[in-house]
Scaffold this motif. Sequence first.
Motif, PDB file in Angstrom:
ATOM      1  N   LYS A 252      -6.734 -15.365   3.513  1.00 33.66           N
ATOM      2  CA  LYS A 252      -7.737 -16.178   2.750  1.00 33.66           C
ATOM      3  C   LYS A 252      -8.607 -15.131   1.826  1.00 33.66           C
ATOM      4  O   LYS A 252      -8.962 -14.107   2.151  1.00 33.66           O
ATOM      5  CB  LYS A 252      -8.558 -16.997   3.603  1.00 33.66           C
ATOM      6  CG  LYS A 252      -7.793 -18.017   4.477  1.00 33.66           C
ATOM      7  CD  LYS A 252      -8.652 -19.048   5.129  1.00 33.66           C
ATOM      8  CE  LYS A 252      -7.680 -20.128   5.838  1.00 33.66           C
ATOM      9  NZ  LYS A 252      -8.454 -21.291   6.298  1.00 33.66           N
ATOM     10  N   ARG A 253      -9.038 -15.935   0.846  1.00 35.15           N
ATOM     11  CA  ARG A 253     -10.118 -15.433  -0.136  1.00 35.15           C
ATOM     12  C   ARG A 253     -11.258 -16.400  -0.427  1.00 35.15           C
ATOM     13  O   ARG A 253     -11.148 -17.534  -0.408  1.00 35.15           O
ATOM     14  CB  ARG A 253      -9.475 -15.175  -1.525  1.00 35.15           C
ATOM     15  CG  ARG A 253      -8.360 -14.254  -1.443  1.00 35.15           C
ATOM     16  CD  ARG A 253      -8.452 -12.942  -1.780  1.00 35.15           C
ATOM     17  NE  ARG A 253      -7.151 -12.321  -1.974  1.00 35.15           N
ATOM     18  CZ  ARG A 253      -6.639 -11.201  -0.838  1.00 35.15           C
ATOM     19  NH1 ARG A 253      -7.391 -11.273   0.121  1.00 35.15           N
ATOM     20  NH2 ARG A 253      -5.614 -10.663  -0.795  1.00 35.15           N
ATOM     21  N   ILE A 254     -12.446 -15.865  -0.244  1.00 36.48           N
ATOM     22  CA  ILE A 254     -13.625 -16.665  -0.551  1.00 36.48           C
ATOM     23  C   ILE A 254     -14.660 -15.634  -1.332  1.00 36.48           C
ATOM     24  O   ILE A 254     -14.724 -14.509  -1.407  1.00 36.48           O
ATOM     25  CB  ILE A 254     -14.391 -16.707   1.115  1.00 36.48           C
ATOM     26  CG1 ILE A 254     -14.918 -15.474   1.874  1.00 36.48           C
ATOM     27  CG2 ILE A 254     -13.557 -17.438   1.944  1.00 36.48           C
ATOM     28  CD1 ILE A 254     -15.831 -15.773   2.786  1.00 36.48           C
ATOM     29  N   VAL A 255     -15.594 -16.705  -1.983  1.00 36.31           N
ATOM     30  CA  VAL A 255     -16.667 -16.223  -2.626  1.00 36.31           C
ATOM     31  C   VAL A 255     -17.881 -16.502  -1.687  1.00 36.31           C
ATOM     32  O   VAL A 255     -17.951 -17.451  -1.040  1.00 36.31           O
ATOM     33  CB  VAL A 255     -16.828 -16.569  -3.878  1.00 36.31           C
ATOM     34  CG1 VAL A 255     -15.864 -16.174  -5.025  1.00 36.31           C
ATOM     35  CG2 VAL A 255     -16.952 -18.131  -4.058  1.00 36.31           C
ATOM     36  N   LEU A 256     -18.860 -15.618  -1.752  1.00 39.50           N
ATOM     37  CA  LEU A 256     -19.789 -15.548  -0.586  1.00 39.50           C
ATOM     38  C   LEU A 256     -21.179 -15.253  -1.343  1.00 39.50           C
ATOM     39  O   LEU A 256     -21.424 -14.261  -2.075  1.00 39.50           O
ATOM     40  CB  LEU A 256     -19.637 -14.782   0.488  1.00 39.50           C
ATOM     41  CG  LEU A 256     -20.773 -14.411   1.516  1.00 39.50           C
ATOM     42  CD1 LEU A 256     -20.948 -15.714   2.447  1.00 39.50           C
ATOM     43  CD2 LEU A 256     -20.136 -13.135   2.456  1.00 39.50           C
ATOM     44  N   SER A 257     -22.364 -15.924  -0.802  1.00 40.64           N
ATOM     45  CA  SER A 257     -23.677 -15.768  -1.325  1.00 40.64           C
ATOM     46  C   SER A 257     -24.688 -15.340  -0.010  1.00 40.64           C
ATOM     47  O   SER A 257     -24.421 -16.464   0.766  1.00 40.64           O
ATOM     48  CB  SER A 257     -24.229 -16.879  -2.186  1.00 40.64           C
ATOM     49  OG  SER A 257     -25.770 -17.051  -2.176  1.00 40.64           O
ATOM     50  N   ILE A 258     -25.291 -14.343   0.040  1.00 42.32           N
ATOM     51  CA  ILE A 258     -26.262 -14.413   1.219  1.00 42.32           C
ATOM     52  C   ILE A 258     -27.724 -14.265   0.469  1.00 42.32           C
ATOM     53  O   ILE A 258     -27.850 -13.113  -0.341  1.00 42.32           O
ATOM     54  CB  ILE A 258     -25.966 -12.764   2.018  1.00 42.32           C
ATOM     55  CG1 ILE A 258     -24.353 -13.080   2.442  1.00 42.32           C
ATOM     56  CG2 ILE A 258     -26.672 -12.675   3.158  1.00 42.32           C
ATOM     57  CD1 ILE A 258     -24.014 -11.656   3.263  1.00 42.32           C
ATOM     58  N   GLY A 259     -28.373 -15.192   0.697  1.00 48.96           N
ATOM     59  CA  GLY A 259     -29.700 -15.103   0.417  1.00 48.96           C
ATOM     60  C   GLY A 259     -30.632 -14.767   1.478  1.00 48.96           C
ATOM     61  O   GLY A 259     -30.745 -15.151   2.862  1.00 48.96           O
ATOM     62  N   PHE A 260     -31.945 -14.126   1.304  1.00 54.53           N
ATOM     63  CA  PHE A 260     -32.731 -13.641   2.117  1.00 54.53           C
ATOM     64  C   PHE A 260     -34.045 -14.709   2.249  1.00 54.53           C
ATOM     65  O   PHE A 260     -34.524 -14.908   1.257  1.00 54.53           O
ATOM     66  CB  PHE A 260     -33.342 -12.234   2.018  1.00 54.53           C
ATOM     67  CG  PHE A 260     -34.312 -11.765   3.198  1.00 54.53           C
ATOM     68  CD1 PHE A 260     -33.811 -11.253   4.184  1.00 54.53           C
ATOM     69  CD2 PHE A 260     -35.641 -11.991   2.880  1.00 54.53           C
ATOM     70  CE1 PHE A 260     -34.415 -10.787   5.511  1.00 54.53           C
ATOM     71  CE2 PHE A 260     -36.588 -11.324   3.874  1.00 54.53           C
ATOM     72  CZ  PHE A 260     -36.164 -10.908   4.988  1.00 54.53           C
ATOM     73  N   ILE A 261     -34.119 -15.364   3.563  1.00 54.68           N
ATOM     74  CA  ILE A 261     -35.226 -16.292   3.161  1.00 54.68           C
ATOM     75  C   ILE A 261     -36.420 -16.050   4.395  1.00 54.68           C
ATOM     76  O   ILE A 261     -37.110 -17.008   4.588  1.00 54.68           O
ATOM     77  CB  ILE A 261     -34.304 -17.843   3.601  1.00 54.68           C
ATOM     78  CG1 ILE A 261     -33.870 -17.767   4.913  1.00 54.68           C
ATOM     79  CG2 ILE A 261     -33.424 -18.414   2.712  1.00 54.68           C
ATOM     80  CD1 ILE A 261     -33.317 -19.011   5.551  1.00 54.68           C
ATOM     81  N   GLY A 262     -36.584 -14.839   4.902  1.00 51.94           N
ATOM     82  CA  GLY A 262     -37.349 -14.500   5.627  1.00 51.94           C
ATOM     83  C   GLY A 262     -38.713 -14.498   5.232  1.00 51.94           C
ATOM     84  O   GLY A 262     -38.949 -14.302   4.069  1.00 51.94           O
ATOM     85  N   LYS A 263     -39.738 -14.688   5.947  1.00 55.13           N
ATOM     86  CA  LYS A 263     -41.053 -14.530   5.502  1.00 55.13           C
ATOM     87  C   LYS A 263     -41.859 -13.251   5.182  1.00 55.13           C
ATOM     88  O   LYS A 263     -42.583 -13.156   4.470  1.00 55.13           O
ATOM     89  CB  LYS A 263     -42.141 -15.550   6.225  1.00 55.13           C
ATOM     90  CG  LYS A 263     -41.653 -17.211   6.202  1.00 55.13           C
ATOM     91  CD  LYS A 263     -42.462 -18.019   6.947  1.00 55.13           C
ATOM     92  CE  LYS A 263     -42.398 -19.359   6.800  1.00 55.13           C
ATOM     93  NZ  LYS A 263     -41.022 -19.870   6.504  1.00 55.13           N
ATOM     94  N   GLU A 264     -41.116 -12.200   6.156  1.00 53.48           N
ATOM     95  CA  GLU A 264     -41.810 -11.267   5.840  1.00 53.48           C
ATOM     96  C   GLU A 264     -40.585  -9.867   5.780  1.00 53.48           C
ATOM     97  O   GLU A 264     -39.639 -10.540   6.289  1.00 53.48           O
ATOM     98  CB  GLU A 264     -42.623 -10.716   7.170  1.00 53.48           C
ATOM     99  CG  GLU A 264     -42.020 -10.584   8.565  1.00 53.48           C
ATOM    100  CD  GLU A 264     -41.882 -12.073   8.958  1.00 53.48           C
ATOM    101  OE1 GLU A 264     -40.693 -12.275   9.680  1.00 53.48           O
ATOM    102  OE2 GLU A 264     -42.871 -12.913   8.849  1.00 53.48           O
ATOM    103  N   MET A 265     -40.943  -8.785   5.149  1.00 53.29           N
ATOM    104  CA  MET A 265     -40.046  -7.699   5.197  1.00 53.29           C
ATOM    105  C   MET A 265     -39.413  -7.277   6.517  1.00 53.29           C
ATOM    106  O   MET A 265     -40.196  -7.166   7.574  1.00 53.29           O
ATOM    107  CB  MET A 265     -40.660  -6.504   4.589  1.00 53.29           C
ATOM    108  CG  MET A 265     -41.167  -6.793   3.078  1.00 53.29           C
ATOM    109  SD  MET A 265     -39.831  -5.996   2.026  1.00 53.29           S
ATOM    110  CE  MET A 265     -39.884  -4.406   2.360  1.00 53.29           C
TER     111      MET A 265
END
Length: 127
Positions: A91-104
Amino acid sequence: MHTFKKEERLCNKKLIDGLFHNGSSFLCYPFRASWKPVDNAQEFPVQVVFSVSKKRYKRAVDRNVIKRRMREAYRLNKQAYLYNILGEADKRIVLSIGFIGKEMADYALMEKKMLKLLAQLGGQVIK
Protein backbone atom coordinates in the motif's frame (compact mmCIF):
# COMPACT_ATOMS: atom_id res chain seq x y z
CA MET A 1 18.66 3.45 6.17
CA HIS A 2 17.40 6.29 8.38
CA THR A 3 17.03 8.93 5.70
CA PHE A 4 14.36 11.48 4.87
CA LYS A 5 14.65 12.36 1.19
CA LYS A 6 12.85 14.97 -0.87
CA GLU A 7 10.69 12.28 -2.50
CA GLU A 8 9.31 11.38 0.95
CA ARG A 9 8.06 14.92 1.54
CA LEU A 10 4.53 15.76 0.46
CA CYS A 11 4.58 18.92 -1.67
CA ASN A 12 1.78 18.34 -4.20
CA LYS A 13 -1.08 20.82 -3.56
CA LYS A 14 -3.73 18.49 -5.07
CA LEU A 15 -2.66 15.60 -2.84
CA ILE A 16 -2.63 17.83 0.24
CA ASP A 17 -6.12 19.20 -0.53
CA GLY A 18 -7.44 15.69 -1.15
CA LEU A 19 -5.84 14.50 2.07
CA PHE A 20 -7.63 17.12 4.19
CA HIS A 21 -10.98 16.85 2.35
CA ASN A 22 -11.30 13.07 1.86
CA GLY A 23 -8.72 11.53 4.19
CA SER A 24 -9.09 9.76 7.52
CA SER A 25 -7.72 11.34 10.66
CA PHE A 26 -7.14 10.54 14.32
CA LEU A 27 -5.64 12.17 17.39
CA CYS A 28 -2.64 10.91 19.25
CA TYR A 29 -1.92 13.86 21.55
CA PRO A 30 0.14 16.01 20.94
CA PHE A 31 -0.23 15.02 17.26
CA ARG A 32 -3.09 14.92 14.79
CA ALA A 33 -2.56 12.54 11.89
CA SER A 34 -4.47 12.63 8.61
CA TRP A 35 -3.87 9.97 5.99
CA LYS A 36 -5.26 8.81 2.70
CA PRO A 37 -4.39 5.84 0.47
CA VAL A 38 -3.08 6.74 -2.99
CA ASP A 39 -2.77 4.71 -6.17
CA ASN A 40 0.13 6.42 -7.94
CA ALA A 41 3.32 4.42 -8.04
CA GLN A 42 5.61 6.49 -5.84
CA GLU A 43 9.04 5.28 -4.83
CA PHE A 44 8.36 5.44 -1.08
CA PRO A 45 5.34 3.92 0.70
CA VAL A 46 4.59 7.20 2.51
CA GLN A 47 4.76 10.86 1.55
CA VAL A 48 4.48 13.05 4.64
CA VAL A 49 4.03 16.71 5.56
CA PHE A 50 4.60 18.16 9.06
CA SER A 51 2.76 21.21 10.35
CA VAL A 52 2.64 23.40 13.44
CA SER A 53 -0.07 26.00 14.07
CA LYS A 54 0.99 29.60 13.54
CA LYS A 55 -1.90 30.65 15.77
CA ARG A 56 -0.58 28.71 18.75
CA TYR A 57 3.15 29.28 18.15
CA LYS A 58 3.71 32.85 16.98
CA ARG A 59 7.49 32.65 16.69
CA ALA A 60 8.88 30.85 13.64
CA VAL A 61 11.82 29.68 15.74
CA ASP A 62 9.47 27.68 17.99
CA ARG A 63 7.56 26.20 15.03
CA ASN A 64 10.81 25.18 13.37
CA VAL A 65 12.14 23.49 16.52
CA ILE A 66 8.93 21.49 16.89
CA LYS A 67 8.93 20.46 13.21
CA ARG A 68 12.60 19.47 13.42
CA ARG A 69 11.89 17.24 16.43
CA MET A 70 8.87 15.70 14.69
CA ARG A 71 10.85 14.96 11.52
CA GLU A 72 13.69 13.39 13.49
CA ALA A 73 11.37 11.13 15.51
CA TYR A 74 9.61 10.12 12.27
CA ARG A 75 12.87 9.54 10.38
CA LEU A 76 14.31 7.21 13.00
CA ASN A 77 11.18 5.08 13.46
CA LYS A 78 9.37 5.04 10.09
CA GLN A 79 11.07 1.90 8.79
CA ALA A 80 10.22 -0.41 11.67
CA TYR A 81 6.76 0.90 12.49
CA LEU A 82 5.34 1.93 9.12
CA TYR A 83 7.33 1.05 5.99
CA ASN A 84 7.60 -2.68 6.78
CA ILE A 85 3.84 -2.96 7.38
CA LEU A 86 2.93 -1.00 4.24
CA GLY A 87 5.47 -2.93 2.18
CA GLU A 88 3.92 -6.27 3.16
CA ALA A 89 0.43 -4.98 2.32
CA ASP A 90 1.73 -3.28 -0.86
CA LYS A 91 0.00 0.00 0.00
CA ARG A 92 0.94 3.65 -0.52
CA ILE A 93 -0.37 6.56 1.55
CA VAL A 94 -0.03 10.31 1.94
CA LEU A 95 0.24 11.50 5.53
CA SER A 96 -0.01 14.76 7.44
CA ILE A 97 1.22 15.05 11.01
CA GLY A 98 0.21 18.23 12.78
CA PHE A 99 1.38 19.31 16.21
CA ILE A 100 -1.59 20.35 18.36
CA GLY A 101 0.10 20.45 21.78
CA LYS A 102 -0.28 23.53 23.93
CA GLU A 103 3.33 23.67 25.10
CA MET A 104 6.69 22.82 23.56
CA ALA A 105 7.45 19.15 24.16
CA ASP A 106 10.94 17.77 24.59
CA TYR A 107 12.29 15.26 22.08
CA ALA A 108 11.90 12.19 24.32
CA LEU A 109 8.16 12.77 24.71
CA MET A 110 7.74 13.50 20.99
CA GLU A 111 9.52 10.29 20.04
CA LYS A 112 7.42 8.23 22.45
CA LYS A 113 4.19 9.71 21.05
CA MET A 114 5.42 9.36 17.45
CA LEU A 115 5.97 5.62 18.04
CA LYS A 116 2.41 5.34 19.32
CA LEU A 117 1.09 7.33 16.33
CA LEU A 118 2.98 5.22 13.78
CA ALA A 119 1.78 1.97 15.38
CA GLN A 120 -1.82 3.23 15.39
CA LEU A 121 -1.51 4.40 11.78
CA GLY A 122 -0.10 1.04 10.68
CA GLY A 123 -3.08 -0.71 12.26
CA GLN A 124 -5.59 1.60 10.58
CA VAL A 125 -4.05 1.37 7.11
CA ILE A 126 -4.02 -2.44 7.11
CA LYS A 127 -7.74 -2.69 7.98
